[in-house]
Motif scaffolding. Sequence first.
Motif, PDB file in Angstrom:
ATOM      1  N   THR A   7     -17.509   5.563 -31.935  1.00  0.00           N
ATOM      2  CA  THR A   7     -16.349   4.869 -32.502  1.00  0.00           C
ATOM      3  C   THR A   7     -15.179   5.843 -32.642  1.00  0.00           C
ATOM      4  O   THR A   7     -15.352   7.002 -33.022  1.00  0.00           O
ATOM      5  N   LEU A   8     -13.989   5.351 -32.332  1.00  0.00           N
ATOM      6  CA  LEU A   8     -12.778   6.153 -32.448  1.00  0.00           C
ATOM      7  C   LEU A   8     -12.134   5.902 -33.811  1.00  0.00           C
ATOM      8  O   LEU A   8     -11.843   4.768 -34.163  1.00  0.00           O
ATOM      9  N   PHE A   9     -11.922   6.970 -34.556  1.00  0.00           N
ATOM     10  CA  PHE A   9     -11.338   6.884 -35.890  1.00  0.00           C
ATOM     11  C   PHE A   9      -9.943   7.491 -35.899  1.00  0.00           C
ATOM     12  O   PHE A   9      -9.667   8.459 -35.176  1.00  0.00           O
ATOM     13  N   GLY A  10      -9.071   6.943 -36.732  1.00  0.00           N
ATOM     14  CA  GLY A  10      -7.735   7.494 -36.875  1.00  0.00           C
ATOM     15  C   GLY A  10      -7.771   8.888 -37.473  1.00  0.00           C
ATOM     16  O   GLY A  10      -8.502   9.142 -38.430  1.00  0.00           O
ATOM     17  N   LEU A  11      -6.983   9.800 -36.915  1.00  0.00           N
ATOM     18  CA  LEU A  11      -7.024  11.208 -37.316  1.00  0.00           C
ATOM     19  C   LEU A  11      -5.883  11.609 -38.230  1.00  0.00           C
ATOM     20  O   LEU A  11      -5.926  12.690 -38.827  1.00  0.00           O
ATOM     21  N   ALA A  12      -4.831  10.776 -38.332  1.00  0.00           N
ATOM     22  CA  ALA A  12      -3.677  11.096 -39.180  1.00  0.00           C
ATOM     23  C   ALA A  12      -3.212  12.523 -38.914  1.00  0.00           C
ATOM     24  O   ALA A  12      -2.971  12.903 -37.777  1.00  0.00           O
ATOM     25  N   SER A  13      -3.122  13.337 -39.956  1.00  0.00           N
ATOM     26  CA  SER A  13      -2.507  14.658 -39.826  1.00  0.00           C
ATOM     27  C   SER A  13      -3.350  15.677 -39.083  1.00  0.00           C
ATOM     28  O   SER A  13      -2.861  16.773 -38.782  1.00  0.00           O
ATOM     29  N   ILE A  14      -4.597  15.355 -38.765  1.00  0.00           N
ATOM     30  CA  ILE A  14      -5.350  16.245 -37.886  1.00  0.00           C
ATOM     31  C   ILE A  14      -4.629  16.399 -36.553  1.00  0.00           C
ATOM     32  O   ILE A  14      -4.742  17.426 -35.880  1.00  0.00           O
ATOM     33  N   ALA A  15      -3.854  15.391 -36.174  1.00  0.00           N
ATOM     34  CA  ALA A  15      -3.090  15.459 -34.930  1.00  0.00           C
ATOM     35  C   ALA A  15      -2.111  16.629 -34.916  1.00  0.00           C
ATOM     36  O   ALA A  15      -1.683  17.067 -33.833  1.00  0.00           O
ATOM     37  N   LYS A  16      -1.752  17.149 -36.073  1.00  0.00           N
ATOM     38  CA  LYS A  16      -0.882  18.328 -36.106  1.00  0.00           C
ATOM     39  C   LYS A  16      -1.531  19.520 -35.410  1.00  0.00           C
ATOM     40  O   LYS A  16      -0.834  20.407 -34.897  1.00  0.00           O
ATOM     41  N   LEU A  17      -2.858  19.569 -35.380  1.00  0.00           N
ATOM     42  CA  LEU A  17      -3.533  20.641 -34.649  1.00  0.00           C
ATOM     43  C   LEU A  17      -3.235  20.553 -33.157  1.00  0.00           C
ATOM     44  O   LEU A  17      -3.073  21.580 -32.481  1.00  0.00           O
ATOM     45  N   PHE A  18      -3.167  19.353 -32.626  1.00  0.00           N
ATOM     46  CA  PHE A  18      -2.880  19.176 -31.205  1.00  0.00           C
ATOM     47  C   PHE A  18      -1.452  19.608 -30.887  1.00  0.00           C
ATOM     48  O   PHE A  18      -1.186  20.215 -29.839  1.00  0.00           O
ATOM     49  N   THR A  19      -0.530  19.290 -31.811  1.00  0.00           N
ATOM     50  CA  THR A  19       0.848  19.728 -31.631  1.00  0.00           C
ATOM     51  C   THR A  19       0.935  21.248 -31.668  1.00  0.00           C
ATOM     52  O   THR A  19       1.606  21.868 -30.834  1.00  0.00           O
ATOM     53  N   ALA A  20       0.253  21.858 -32.631  1.00  0.00           N
ATOM     54  CA  ALA A  20       0.295  23.316 -32.774  1.00  0.00           C
ATOM     55  C   ALA A  20      -0.283  24.018 -31.553  1.00  0.00           C
ATOM     56  O   ALA A  20       0.261  25.032 -31.088  1.00  0.00           O
ATOM     57  N   VAL A  21      -1.373  23.498 -31.018  1.00  0.00           N
ATOM     58  CA  VAL A  21      -1.961  24.095 -29.803  1.00  0.00           C
ATOM     59  C   VAL A  21      -1.004  23.942 -28.631  1.00  0.00           C
ATOM     60  O   VAL A  21      -0.847  24.860 -27.813  1.00  0.00           O
ATOM     61  N   SER A  22      -0.347  22.788 -28.537  1.00  0.00           N
ATOM     62  CA  SER A  22       0.622  22.583 -27.457  1.00  0.00           C
ATOM     63  C   SER A  22       1.754  23.589 -27.537  1.00  0.00           C
ATOM     64  O   SER A  22       2.179  24.160 -26.519  1.00  0.00           O
ATOM     65  N   VAL A  23       2.261  23.838 -28.749  1.00  0.00           N
ATOM     66  CA  VAL A  23       3.312  24.842 -28.933  1.00  0.00           C
ATOM     67  C   VAL A  23       2.812  26.213 -28.499  1.00  0.00           C
ATOM     68  O   VAL A  23       3.510  26.958 -27.798  1.00  0.00           O
ATOM     69  N   ALA A  24       1.594  26.559 -28.898  1.00  0.00           N
ATOM     70  CA  ALA A  24       1.041  27.868 -28.535  1.00  0.00           C
ATOM     71  C   ALA A  24       0.866  28.009 -27.023  1.00  0.00           C
ATOM     72  O   ALA A  24       1.113  29.083 -26.458  1.00  0.00           O
ATOM     73  N   GLN A  25       0.433  26.946 -26.367  1.00  0.00           N
ATOM     74  CA  GLN A  25       0.290  26.998 -24.913  1.00  0.00           C
ATOM     75  C   GLN A  25       1.633  27.271 -24.248  1.00  0.00           C
ATOM     76  O   GLN A  25       1.719  28.074 -23.303  1.00  0.00           O
ATOM     77  N   LEU A  26       2.663  26.617 -24.733  1.00  0.00           N
ATOM     78  CA  LEU A  26       3.989  26.803 -24.138  1.00  0.00           C
ATOM     79  C   LEU A  26       4.546  28.183 -24.469  1.00  0.00           C
ATOM     80  O   LEU A  26       5.241  28.788 -23.641  1.00  0.00           O
ATOM     81  N   ALA A  27       4.239  28.709 -25.643  1.00  0.00           N
ATOM     82  CA  ALA A  27       4.638  30.081 -25.971  1.00  0.00           C
ATOM     83  C   ALA A  27       3.905  31.074 -25.075  1.00  0.00           C
ATOM     84  O   ALA A  27       4.493  32.048 -24.584  1.00  0.00           O
ATOM     85  N   GLN A  28       2.647  30.818 -24.843  1.00  0.00           N
ATOM     86  CA  GLN A  28       1.845  31.677 -23.966  1.00  0.00           C
ATOM     87  C   GLN A  28       2.416  31.705 -22.549  1.00  0.00           C
ATOM     88  O   GLN A  28       2.383  32.744 -21.871  1.00  0.00           O
ATOM     89  N   ARG A  29       2.993  30.586 -22.130  1.00  0.00           N
ATOM     90  CA  ARG A  29       3.585  30.488 -20.790  1.00  0.00           C
ATOM     91  C   ARG A  29       5.036  30.956 -20.751  1.00  0.00           C
ATOM     92  O   ARG A  29       5.674  30.911 -19.700  1.00  0.00           O
ATOM     93  N   GLY A  30       5.556  31.386 -21.896  1.00  0.00           N
ATOM     94  CA  GLY A  30       6.929  31.874 -21.936  1.00  0.00           C
ATOM     95  C   GLY A  30       7.979  30.785 -21.976  1.00  0.00           C
ATOM     96  O   GLY A  30       9.163  31.057 -21.746  1.00  0.00           O
ATOM     97  N   LYS A  31       7.590  29.551 -22.286  1.00  0.00           N
ATOM     98  CA  LYS A  31       8.534  28.437 -22.334  1.00  0.00           C
ATOM     99  C   LYS A  31       9.281  28.357 -23.675  1.00  0.00           C
ATOM    100  O   LYS A  31      10.302  27.680 -23.775  1.00  0.00           O
ATOM    101  N   LEU A  32       8.748  29.018 -24.684  1.00  0.00           N
ATOM    102  CA  LEU A  32       9.393  29.059 -25.992  1.00  0.00           C
ATOM    103  C   LEU A  32       8.836  30.252 -26.747  1.00  0.00           C
ATOM    104  O   LEU A  32       7.866  30.881 -26.323  1.00  0.00           O
ATOM    105  N   ALA A  33       9.466  30.566 -27.881  1.00  0.00           N
ATOM    106  CA  ALA A  33       9.002  31.651 -28.747  1.00  0.00           C
ATOM    107  C   ALA A  33       9.009  31.160 -30.184  1.00  0.00           C
ATOM    108  O   ALA A  33       9.810  30.290 -30.558  1.00  0.00           O
ATOM    109  N   TYR A  34       8.141  31.708 -31.009  1.00  0.00           N
ATOM    110  CA  TYR A  34       8.019  31.254 -32.387  1.00  0.00           C
ATOM    111  C   TYR A  34       9.277  31.514 -33.203  1.00  0.00           C
ATOM    112  O   TYR A  34       9.524  30.833 -34.194  1.00  0.00           O
ATOM    113  N   TYR A  35      10.076  32.497 -32.809  1.00  0.00           N
ATOM    114  CA  TYR A  35      11.313  32.782 -33.545  1.00  0.00           C
ATOM    115  C   TYR A  35      12.507  32.025 -32.968  1.00  0.00           C
ATOM    116  O   TYR A  35      13.632  32.163 -33.449  1.00  0.00           O
ATOM    117  N   ASP A  36      12.301  31.187 -31.959  1.00  0.00           N
ATOM    118  CA  ASP A  36      13.388  30.336 -31.452  1.00  0.00           C
ATOM    119  C   ASP A  36      13.854  29.382 -32.546  1.00  0.00           C
ATOM    120  O   ASP A  36      13.042  28.821 -33.302  1.00  0.00           O
TER     121      ASP A  36
END
Length: 393
Positions: A100-129
Amino acid sequence: MITTRRAALKMLGATSIATTAGLAVQAAGSSPVAADTGFPSGRVPKGLRPGGELDRLIADMAARDVFSGSVLITYRGRTVLSRTYGMADKARAVPNGPDTLFGLASIAKLFTAVSVAQLAQRGKLAYYDTIGQHVDGFAAEIADQVTIHHLLTHTSGLGDPFGDPGFWDAARTWTSVQQVMDGTGEFVRKETLAFPPGAGSQYSNSAYHVLAEIVARASGQEYHDYVREHVFRAAGMGSADFYTLPQLREDRRIAHGYYRPEGAADRIDNLDEQIFLPGAFASCAQLERFAHALWEEKLLNPAYTQLTLSPKLPGLPPPGPTQLTVFTGYGPGATLAGDHWSYGHNGGSSIGGVAELMFYPDHGYVTVIVSNYEMESIRGIPGLARKLIVEQQ
Protein backbone atom coordinates in the motif's frame (compact mmCIF):
# COMPACT_ATOMS: atom_id res chain seq x y z
CA MET A 1 0.88 14.29 1.39
CA ILE A 2 -1.96 16.38 0.05
CA THR A 3 -2.95 18.73 2.84
CA THR A 4 -5.85 20.98 3.68
CA ARG A 5 -6.61 24.26 5.42
CA ARG A 6 -7.14 22.60 8.79
CA ALA A 7 -4.09 20.39 8.50
CA ALA A 8 -1.59 22.80 7.01
CA LEU A 9 -0.52 24.56 10.18
CA LYS A 10 -0.25 21.32 12.15
CA MET A 11 2.30 19.51 10.01
CA LEU A 12 4.19 16.87 11.99
CA GLY A 13 7.18 17.63 9.83
CA ALA A 14 7.50 20.87 11.78
CA THR A 15 8.62 18.93 14.85
CA SER A 16 12.03 17.45 15.41
CA ILE A 17 12.73 13.80 14.68
CA ALA A 18 13.58 13.20 18.30
CA THR A 19 10.35 14.79 19.48
CA THR A 20 8.37 12.33 17.37
CA ALA A 21 10.49 9.48 18.67
CA GLY A 22 9.66 10.46 22.22
CA LEU A 23 5.86 10.49 21.91
CA ALA A 24 3.90 8.34 24.35
CA VAL A 25 1.47 5.46 23.64
CA GLN A 26 -2.18 5.76 22.53
CA ALA A 27 -4.52 3.20 20.69
CA ALA A 28 -6.08 1.08 16.95
CA GLY A 29 -8.11 -2.03 15.23
CA SER A 30 -7.58 -4.88 12.69
CA SER A 31 -5.15 -7.76 12.31
CA PRO A 32 -1.67 -8.28 10.86
CA VAL A 33 -1.45 -9.45 7.25
CA ALA A 34 2.30 -9.77 6.83
CA ALA A 35 4.37 -12.65 8.18
CA ASP A 36 8.06 -12.58 9.06
CA THR A 37 10.37 -15.29 7.78
CA GLY A 38 14.10 -15.71 7.77
CA PHE A 39 14.87 -12.62 9.84
CA PRO A 40 18.34 -12.41 11.35
CA SER A 41 18.57 -13.14 15.06
CA GLY A 42 22.21 -12.64 16.15
CA ARG A 43 22.40 -9.06 17.34
CA VAL A 44 18.71 -8.26 16.88
CA PRO A 45 17.12 -7.45 20.26
CA LYS A 46 14.24 -9.72 21.22
CA GLY A 47 12.03 -6.68 21.63
CA LEU A 48 12.27 -5.93 17.89
CA ARG A 49 11.44 -9.44 16.72
CA PRO A 50 7.97 -10.88 15.99
CA GLY A 51 6.17 -11.34 19.28
CA GLY A 52 8.49 -8.90 21.01
CA GLU A 53 7.77 -5.68 22.86
CA LEU A 54 7.41 -3.51 19.74
CA ASP A 55 5.22 -6.04 17.93
CA ARG A 56 2.92 -6.31 20.94
CA LEU A 57 2.62 -2.53 21.21
CA ILE A 58 1.64 -2.16 17.54
CA ALA A 59 -0.87 -5.04 17.77
CA ASP A 60 -2.46 -3.53 20.87
CA MET A 61 -2.76 -0.11 19.25
CA ALA A 62 -4.28 -1.69 16.14
CA ALA A 63 -6.72 -3.74 18.21
CA ARG A 64 -7.96 -0.49 19.80
CA ASP A 65 -8.29 1.23 16.40
CA VAL A 66 -5.67 3.88 17.08
CA PHE A 67 -3.14 2.65 14.53
CA SER A 68 -3.92 1.82 10.89
CA GLY A 69 -0.95 1.37 8.60
CA SER A 70 2.35 -0.43 8.21
CA VAL A 71 5.59 -0.83 10.13
CA LEU A 72 8.80 -2.23 8.68
CA ILE A 73 12.05 -2.83 10.58
CA THR A 74 15.09 -4.13 8.69
CA TYR A 75 18.58 -5.06 9.85
CA ARG A 76 21.35 -4.99 7.24
CA GLY A 77 18.70 -5.10 4.54
CA ARG A 78 16.83 -8.11 5.94
CA THR A 79 13.35 -7.95 7.43
CA VAL A 80 13.14 -8.14 11.20
CA LEU A 81 9.50 -7.10 11.61
CA SER A 82 6.80 -6.35 9.05
CA ARG A 83 3.25 -5.60 10.15
CA THR A 84 0.22 -4.10 8.39
CA TYR A 85 -3.17 -3.30 9.89
CA GLY A 86 -6.38 -1.52 8.97
CA MET A 87 -8.06 -0.40 5.76
CA ALA A 88 -6.71 1.66 2.89
CA ASP A 89 -10.22 2.44 1.62
CA LYS A 90 -13.05 1.65 3.99
CA ALA A 91 -15.81 2.41 1.49
CA ARG A 92 -14.45 -0.15 -0.98
CA ALA A 93 -13.21 -2.56 1.72
CA VAL A 94 -9.61 -2.37 0.49
CA PRO A 95 -7.22 -3.44 3.27
CA ASN A 96 -3.82 -1.93 3.90
CA GLY A 97 -1.04 -4.25 2.79
CA PRO A 98 2.75 -4.31 2.53
CA ASP A 99 2.50 -2.73 -0.95
CA THR A 100 0.00 0.00 0.00
CA LEU A 101 1.17 3.51 -0.85
CA PHE A 102 0.96 5.96 2.06
CA GLY A 103 1.22 9.73 2.00
CA LEU A 104 4.68 10.91 3.07
CA ALA A 105 4.02 14.63 3.73
CA SER A 106 7.27 16.28 4.81
CA ILE A 107 9.36 13.17 4.27
CA ALA A 108 9.31 14.38 0.67
CA LYS A 109 11.73 17.11 1.75
CA LEU A 110 14.40 14.39 1.77
CA PHE A 111 13.85 13.86 -1.95
CA THR A 112 14.19 17.58 -2.57
CA ALA A 113 17.38 17.75 -0.50
CA VAL A 114 18.94 14.81 -2.36
CA SER A 115 18.03 16.43 -5.67
CA VAL A 116 19.77 19.65 -4.61
CA ALA A 117 22.85 17.68 -3.56
CA GLN A 118 22.95 15.82 -6.87
CA LEU A 119 22.88 19.09 -8.77
CA ALA A 120 25.56 20.57 -6.50
CA GLN A 121 27.68 17.48 -7.11
CA ARG A 122 27.31 18.09 -10.85
CA GLY A 123 28.28 21.75 -10.50
CA LYS A 124 24.82 23.05 -11.44
CA LEU A 125 24.46 24.99 -8.19
CA ALA A 126 26.27 25.69 -4.92
CA TYR A 127 24.97 25.78 -1.35
CA TYR A 128 26.08 29.40 -0.94
CA ASP A 129 24.21 30.52 -4.09
CA THR A 130 21.48 33.06 -3.42
CA ILE A 131 18.04 32.19 -4.66
CA GLY A 132 18.17 35.17 -6.99
CA GLN A 133 20.90 33.37 -8.95
CA HIS A 134 18.40 30.66 -9.90
CA VAL A 135 14.79 31.94 -9.73
CA ASP A 136 13.11 35.27 -10.43
CA GLY A 137 10.38 37.38 -8.85
CA PHE A 138 11.59 37.82 -5.27
CA ALA A 139 12.17 41.12 -3.51
CA ALA A 140 15.84 42.13 -3.44
CA GLU A 141 16.25 41.55 0.30
CA ILE A 142 15.22 37.92 -0.26
CA ALA A 143 16.73 37.27 -3.70
CA ASP A 144 20.15 38.65 -2.72
CA GLN A 145 20.41 37.38 0.86
CA VAL A 146 18.66 34.00 1.18
CA THR A 147 20.93 31.15 0.13
CA ILE A 148 20.29 27.50 -0.67
CA HIS A 149 21.94 26.70 2.68
CA HIS A 150 19.33 28.83 4.44
CA LEU A 151 16.49 27.13 2.58
CA LEU A 152 17.70 23.62 3.40
CA THR A 153 18.23 24.34 7.09
CA HIS A 154 15.00 26.30 7.73
CA THR A 155 16.98 29.44 8.53
CA SER A 156 15.79 31.55 5.57
CA GLY A 157 13.07 33.45 7.43
CA LEU A 158 10.45 32.34 4.89
CA GLY A 159 7.21 30.88 6.19
CA ASP A 160 4.44 28.56 5.02
CA PRO A 161 2.26 29.21 1.95
CA PHE A 162 -0.54 27.11 3.46
CA GLY A 163 -1.04 29.85 6.04
CA ASP A 164 -0.88 32.75 3.60
CA PRO A 165 -4.17 34.71 3.20
CA GLY A 166 -6.12 33.57 0.14
CA PHE A 167 -4.02 30.45 -0.48
CA TRP A 168 -6.82 27.92 -0.05
CA ASP A 169 -9.31 29.81 -2.17
CA ALA A 170 -6.77 29.91 -4.99
CA ALA A 171 -5.59 26.33 -4.46
CA ARG A 172 -9.06 24.92 -4.95
CA THR A 173 -9.05 26.27 -8.52
CA TRP A 174 -5.82 24.51 -9.56
CA THR A 175 -6.20 21.45 -11.77
CA SER A 176 -2.65 20.77 -13.00
CA VAL A 177 0.77 20.28 -11.50
CA GLN A 178 2.08 23.39 -13.24
CA GLN A 179 -0.76 25.49 -11.81
CA VAL A 180 0.14 24.21 -8.36
CA MET A 181 3.82 25.07 -8.76
CA ASP A 182 3.18 28.50 -10.29
CA GLY A 183 0.34 29.38 -7.94
CA THR A 184 2.24 28.36 -4.81
CA GLY A 185 5.24 30.30 -6.05
CA GLU A 186 3.16 33.46 -6.33
CA PHE A 187 2.17 33.23 -2.67
CA VAL A 188 5.74 32.48 -1.55
CA ARG A 189 7.01 35.54 -3.44
CA LYS A 190 4.62 37.78 -1.48
CA GLU A 191 6.00 36.67 1.89
CA THR A 192 8.21 38.86 4.04
CA LEU A 193 11.05 37.42 6.11
CA ALA A 194 10.35 36.65 9.77
CA PHE A 195 14.03 37.36 10.55
CA PRO A 196 17.23 38.11 8.61
CA PRO A 197 18.54 34.99 6.83
CA GLY A 198 20.61 32.91 9.22
CA ALA A 199 19.53 34.88 12.30
CA GLY A 200 16.86 32.42 13.41
CA SER A 201 15.18 29.11 12.71
CA GLN A 202 11.59 28.51 11.57
CA TYR A 203 10.31 25.37 9.87
CA SER A 204 9.45 26.47 6.35
CA ASN A 205 7.40 24.76 3.68
CA SER A 206 7.92 27.88 1.57
CA ALA A 207 11.68 27.33 1.62
CA TYR A 208 11.32 23.83 0.23
CA HIS A 209 8.96 25.05 -2.48
CA VAL A 210 11.69 27.47 -3.56
CA LEU A 211 14.18 24.59 -3.54
CA ALA A 212 11.85 22.65 -5.84
CA GLU A 213 11.82 25.60 -8.23
CA ILE A 214 15.63 25.76 -8.08
CA VAL A 215 15.87 22.03 -8.86
CA ALA A 216 13.67 22.57 -11.91
CA ARG A 217 15.66 25.57 -13.14
CA ALA A 218 19.10 24.03 -12.53
CA SER A 219 18.22 20.63 -14.02
CA GLY A 220 16.10 21.75 -16.96
CA GLN A 221 13.37 19.29 -15.89
CA GLU A 222 10.05 19.82 -14.16
CA TYR A 223 10.69 19.18 -10.44
CA HIS A 224 8.52 16.08 -10.09
CA ASP A 225 10.01 14.56 -13.25
CA TYR A 226 13.51 15.13 -11.91
CA VAL A 227 12.72 13.40 -8.61
CA ARG A 228 11.04 10.48 -10.38
CA GLU A 229 14.11 9.86 -12.55
CA HIS A 230 17.00 10.71 -10.26
CA VAL A 231 15.63 9.70 -6.85
CA PHE A 232 12.71 7.28 -7.07
CA ARG A 233 13.98 5.28 -10.02
CA ALA A 234 17.64 5.55 -9.02
CA ALA A 235 16.78 4.15 -5.58
CA GLY A 236 14.64 1.33 -7.01
CA MET A 237 11.45 2.65 -5.41
CA GLY A 238 9.06 1.16 -7.96
CA SER A 239 5.58 2.69 -7.80
CA ALA A 240 6.59 5.49 -5.40
CA ASP A 241 5.49 8.71 -7.08
CA PHE A 242 3.67 12.02 -6.80
CA TYR A 243 -0.08 11.42 -6.91
CA THR A 244 -2.87 13.97 -7.36
CA LEU A 245 -6.41 14.06 -5.98
CA PRO A 246 -8.07 12.30 -8.95
CA GLN A 247 -5.55 9.46 -8.60
CA LEU A 248 -6.22 9.20 -4.88
CA ARG A 249 -9.89 8.70 -5.63
CA GLU A 250 -9.32 5.93 -8.19
CA ASP A 251 -6.09 4.07 -7.37
CA ARG A 252 -6.76 1.18 -4.97
CA ARG A 253 -3.08 0.99 -4.04
CA ILE A 254 -3.23 4.35 -2.24
CA ALA A 255 -4.36 4.59 1.38
CA HIS A 256 -7.01 7.20 2.06
CA GLY A 257 -6.51 9.39 5.10
CA TYR A 258 -9.00 9.11 7.95
CA TYR A 259 -9.58 11.34 10.94
CA ARG A 260 -12.14 11.86 13.68
CA PRO A 261 -13.71 15.34 13.63
CA GLU A 262 -13.96 17.02 17.00
CA GLY A 263 -16.85 15.54 18.94
CA ALA A 264 -17.51 12.76 16.40
CA ALA A 265 -17.56 9.06 17.28
CA ASP A 266 -16.23 7.76 13.97
CA ARG A 267 -13.43 8.67 11.59
CA ILE A 268 -14.24 9.99 8.14
CA ASP A 269 -12.41 9.86 4.81
CA ASN A 270 -10.57 13.15 4.21
CA LEU A 271 -10.82 13.14 0.39
CA ASP A 272 -13.47 15.85 0.37
CA GLU A 273 -11.02 18.20 2.13
CA GLN A 274 -8.13 17.63 -0.25
CA ILE A 275 -6.85 19.84 -3.05
CA PHE A 276 -5.17 18.84 -6.32
CA LEU A 277 -1.66 19.38 -4.90
CA PRO A 278 0.53 16.38 -5.89
CA GLY A 279 1.87 14.57 -2.85
CA ALA A 280 4.60 11.95 -2.51
CA PHE A 281 3.38 8.42 -1.78
CA ALA A 282 5.38 5.24 -1.15
CA SER A 283 5.22 1.90 0.61
CA CYS A 284 7.30 0.93 3.61
CA ALA A 285 9.62 -1.20 1.47
CA GLN A 286 10.15 1.64 -1.00
CA LEU A 287 11.14 4.06 1.77
CA GLU A 288 13.51 1.42 3.15
CA ARG A 289 15.18 1.16 -0.27
CA PHE A 290 15.57 4.94 -0.37
CA ALA A 291 17.27 4.93 3.03
CA HIS A 292 19.78 2.31 1.94
CA ALA A 293 20.38 4.03 -1.39
CA LEU A 294 21.15 7.28 0.43
CA TRP A 295 23.46 6.03 3.15
CA GLU A 296 25.16 3.46 0.87
CA GLU A 297 26.12 6.30 -1.50
CA LYS A 298 24.04 5.14 -4.46
CA LEU A 299 22.32 8.49 -4.92
CA LEU A 300 25.30 10.72 -4.14
CA ASN A 301 29.06 10.28 -4.04
CA PRO A 302 30.69 9.82 -0.60
CA ALA A 303 31.49 13.50 -0.10
CA TYR A 304 27.99 14.74 -0.93
CA THR A 305 26.36 11.94 1.03
CA GLN A 306 28.28 13.08 4.09
CA LEU A 307 27.50 16.71 3.35
CA THR A 308 23.77 15.97 3.15
CA LEU A 309 23.62 13.92 6.35
CA SER A 310 26.03 15.81 8.58
CA PRO A 311 24.61 18.16 11.26
CA LYS A 312 24.47 21.87 10.44
CA LEU A 313 22.80 23.46 13.48
CA PRO A 314 21.22 22.32 16.76
CA GLY A 315 17.56 21.40 16.81
CA LEU A 316 15.01 21.14 19.59
CA PRO A 317 15.44 18.15 21.96
CA PRO A 318 12.47 15.90 22.77
CA PRO A 319 10.46 16.78 25.88
CA GLY A 320 11.55 15.35 29.23
CA PRO A 321 14.86 13.74 30.24
CA THR A 322 16.85 12.62 27.22
CA GLN A 323 20.34 11.66 26.12
CA LEU A 324 19.59 12.54 22.51
CA THR A 325 21.22 15.48 20.75
CA VAL A 326 19.29 16.66 17.71
CA PHE A 327 20.58 18.60 14.71
CA THR A 328 19.28 19.87 11.38
CA GLY A 329 21.14 18.62 8.32
CA TYR A 330 20.67 19.40 4.64
CA GLY A 331 17.22 17.79 4.63
CA PRO A 332 17.51 14.91 7.09
CA GLY A 333 17.43 15.43 10.82
CA ALA A 334 20.55 14.05 12.51
CA THR A 335 20.29 12.59 16.01
CA LEU A 336 23.26 11.66 18.21
CA ALA A 337 22.63 8.99 20.85
CA GLY A 338 25.80 8.22 22.77
CA ASP A 339 28.41 8.01 20.04
CA HIS A 340 26.10 6.79 17.27
CA TRP A 341 24.25 8.81 14.63
CA SER A 342 20.83 8.23 13.12
CA TYR A 343 19.07 10.20 10.39
CA GLY A 344 15.58 10.70 9.06
CA HIS A 345 12.47 12.81 8.75
CA ASN A 346 8.79 12.68 9.58
CA GLY A 347 5.62 14.21 8.25
CA GLY A 348 1.88 14.18 8.65
CA SER A 349 -1.49 15.83 8.66
CA SER A 350 -3.95 16.43 11.48
CA ILE A 351 -6.74 15.07 9.26
CA GLY A 352 -5.24 11.67 8.60
CA GLY A 353 -1.79 10.42 7.69
CA VAL A 354 1.59 10.32 9.37
CA ALA A 355 4.94 8.82 8.43
CA GLU A 356 8.41 8.51 9.86
CA LEU A 357 11.59 7.20 8.25
CA MET A 358 14.69 6.66 10.39
CA PHE A 359 17.94 4.93 9.52
CA TYR A 360 20.82 3.94 11.75
CA PRO A 361 23.95 3.34 9.64
CA ASP A 362 26.11 2.52 12.68
CA HIS A 363 23.67 -0.16 13.78
CA GLY A 364 22.45 -1.35 10.36
CA TYR A 365 18.75 -0.67 10.96
CA VAL A 366 16.01 1.11 9.05
CA THR A 367 12.62 1.81 10.62
CA VAL A 368 9.60 2.88 8.56
CA ILE A 369 6.29 3.73 10.21
CA VAL A 370 3.32 4.89 8.11
CA SER A 371 -0.30 5.39 9.10
CA ASN A 372 -3.44 6.64 7.38
CA TYR A 373 -4.91 7.83 10.68
CA GLU A 374 -4.26 11.05 12.60
CA MET A 375 -0.76 12.16 13.61
CA GLU A 376 -1.28 10.73 17.10
CA SER A 377 -1.77 7.23 15.70
CA ILE A 378 1.93 6.31 15.89
CA ARG A 379 2.58 7.67 19.40
CA GLY A 380 5.04 5.45 21.22
CA ILE A 381 6.11 3.35 18.24
CA PRO A 382 9.12 5.42 17.04
CA GLY A 383 10.42 5.97 20.57
CA LEU A 384 10.27 2.29 21.49
CA ALA A 385 11.91 1.25 18.21
CA ARG A 386 14.76 3.72 18.82
CA LYS A 387 15.18 2.57 22.41
CA LEU A 388 15.43 -1.08 21.39
CA ILE A 389 17.90 -0.34 18.60
CA VAL A 390 20.16 2.11 20.40
CA GLU A 391 20.14 0.91 24.00
CA GLN A 392 20.49 -2.84 23.43
CA GLN A 393 23.53 -2.77 21.16
